[in-house]
Scaffold this motif. Structure first.
Motif, PDB file in Angstrom:
ATOM      1  N   ALA A   1       0.971  -6.840  -0.361  1.00 29.39           N
ATOM      2  CA  ALA A   1       0.692  -7.970  -1.270  1.00 29.39           C
ATOM      3  C   ALA A   1      -0.395  -7.606  -2.282  1.00 29.39           C
ATOM      4  CB  ALA A   1       0.288  -9.196  -0.456  1.00 29.39           C
ATOM      5  N   ALA A   2      -1.485  -7.012  -1.792  1.00 30.30           N
ATOM      6  CA  ALA A   2      -2.562  -6.622  -2.700  1.00 30.30           C
ATOM      7  C   ALA A   2      -2.094  -5.514  -3.646  1.00 30.30           C
ATOM      8  CB  ALA A   2      -3.783  -6.163  -1.912  1.00 30.30           C
ATOM      9  N   GLY A   3      -1.139  -4.705  -3.204  1.00 28.58           N
ATOM     10  CA  GLY A   3      -0.614  -3.621  -4.024  1.00 28.58           C
ATOM     11  C   GLY A   3       0.153  -4.089  -5.238  1.00 28.58           C
ATOM     12  N   THR A   4       0.597  -5.354  -5.229  1.00 29.28           N
ATOM     13  CA  THR A   4       1.275  -5.872  -6.419  1.00 29.28           C
ATOM     14  C   THR A   4       0.293  -6.060  -7.567  1.00 29.28           C
ATOM     15  OG1 THR A   4       1.020  -8.190  -5.753  1.00 29.28           O
ATOM     16  CG2 THR A   4       3.036  -7.050  -5.044  1.00 29.28           C
ATOM     17  N   ARG A   5      -0.986  -6.288  -7.264  1.00 31.33           N
ATOM     18  CA  ARG A   5      -2.029  -6.460  -8.281  1.00 31.33           C
ATOM     19  C   ARG A   5      -2.820  -5.181  -8.516  1.00 31.33           C
ATOM     20  NH1 ARG A   5      -1.788 -11.041 -11.307  1.00 31.33           N
ATOM     21  NH2 ARG A   5      -1.289 -12.808 -10.002  1.00 31.33           N
ATOM     22  N   TRP A   6      -3.065  -4.466  -7.430  1.00 39.21           N
ATOM     23  CA  TRP A   6      -3.885  -3.258  -7.495  1.00 39.21           C
ATOM     24  C   TRP A   6      -3.191  -2.177  -6.683  1.00 39.21           C
ATOM     25  CZ3 TRP A   6      -7.898  -1.120  -4.000  1.00 39.21           C
ATOM     26  CH2 TRP A   6      -8.703  -0.176  -4.626  1.00 39.21           C
ATOM     27  N   ARG A   7      -2.485  -1.283  -7.365  1.00 37.58           N
ATOM     28  CA  ARG A   7      -1.590  -0.318  -6.726  1.00 37.58           C
ATOM     29  C   ARG A   7      -2.226   0.504  -5.604  1.00 37.58           C
ATOM     30  NH1 ARG A   7       3.361   0.542  -8.692  1.00 37.58           N
ATOM     31  NH2 ARG A   7       3.416   2.752  -8.180  1.00 37.58           N
ATOM     32  N   PRO A   8      -3.473   0.930  -5.693  1.00 35.59           N
ATOM     33  CA  PRO A   8      -4.053   1.726  -4.598  1.00 35.59           C
ATOM     34  C   PRO A   8      -4.123   0.963  -3.260  1.00 35.59           C
ATOM     35  CG  PRO A   8      -5.349   2.035  -6.587  1.00 35.59           C
ATOM     36  CD  PRO A   8      -4.363   0.928  -6.880  1.00 35.59           C
ATOM     37  N   ALA A   9      -4.041  -0.353  -3.281  1.00 32.44           N
ATOM     38  CA  ALA A   9      -4.089  -1.128  -2.043  1.00 32.44           C
ATOM     39  C   ALA A   9      -2.897  -0.823  -1.137  1.00 32.44           C
ATOM     40  CB  ALA A   9      -4.154  -2.625  -2.348  1.00 32.44           C
ATOM     41  N   ARG A  10      -1.823  -0.294  -1.717  1.00 37.33           N
ATOM     42  CA  ARG A  10      -0.655   0.055  -0.902  1.00 37.33           C
ATOM     43  C   ARG A  10      -0.969   1.165   0.090  1.00 37.33           C
ATOM     44  NH1 ARG A  10       4.041   1.248  -4.870  1.00 37.33           N
ATOM     45  NH2 ARG A  10       2.382   2.512  -5.733  1.00 37.33           N
TER      46      ARG A  10
END
Length: 188
Positions: free
Chosen positions: A132-141
């Motif tokens: 979910a966080a990766g949709t806004r901030w890719r490194p969160a994936r």
């Protein structure tokens, strides 16, 4: 070094009073249901309990129990390294209850999820959070990737760092006085 024996629930039920039963799950898991007469010594406190367990083993057979048999097998291996003979319950309390044998639950105990369920919740939540966080901030994936890698490592080594971390949470911690009382009872 001694060897580890494993017994099935029917074998244990026929002679339960012949064993000193040691449940190596967290206190919360233990409170949610354990074999009648079982003493709770969480796996991460086993080293502290070695003198008491050696005294108890001198009087009779130690039966190590957990939810599925994995932690109790680990406990038996640790005890064998200390020349303390012990037996494990194959399938743990899950198999015991599954065969219709009774579990004891203290009246005042608040139930805690089994450690495996806690790990699944934590791992799943971190994966979803990372995606979910990766949709806004890719490194969160990378959080999701790290959890997936940790699960693979856990399966390959039969260890679980997340379970070790979750075991440190307050609801999974033994009260010191309870552990000391258990150790005194085993040495008597």
């Amino acid at each position: 070094m001694t060897t580890t024996n494993a017994l099935i629930p029917a074998q244990v039920a026929a002679r339960l009073d012949h064993y000193t039963v040691i449940d190596v799950r967290t206190p919360g898991e233990y409170a949610s249901g354990h074999l009648p007469g079982a003493h709770n010594i969480p796996l991460d406190h086993l080293h502290t309990a070695l003198p008491a367990l050696k005294a108890a083993a001198a009087r009779g057979t130690l039966l190590m129990v957990c939810a599925s048999g994995n932690r109790s097998t680990t406990a038996c291996t640790e005890l064998a390294a200390a020349d303390i003979p012990a037996t494990t319950l194959t399938g743990g309390t899950t198999a015991w209850a599954g065969e219709g044998h009774p579990l004891h639950r203290p009246d005042n105990a608040s139930p805690v999820w089994p450690m495996e369920r806690q790990v699944r919740l934590a791992a799943g939540s971190l994966v979803v959070l990372g995606l979910a966080a990766g949709t806004r901030w890719r490194p969160a994936r990378w959080l999701s990737a790290a959890v997936g890698g940790g699960l693979i490592f856990s399966a390959a080594t039969n260890t679980c760092g997340m379970a070790a971390a979750l075991a440190e949470l307050p609801h999974n911690q033994p009260r010191t006085t309870d552990l000391h009382a258990t150790l005194r009872a085993l040495q008597d």
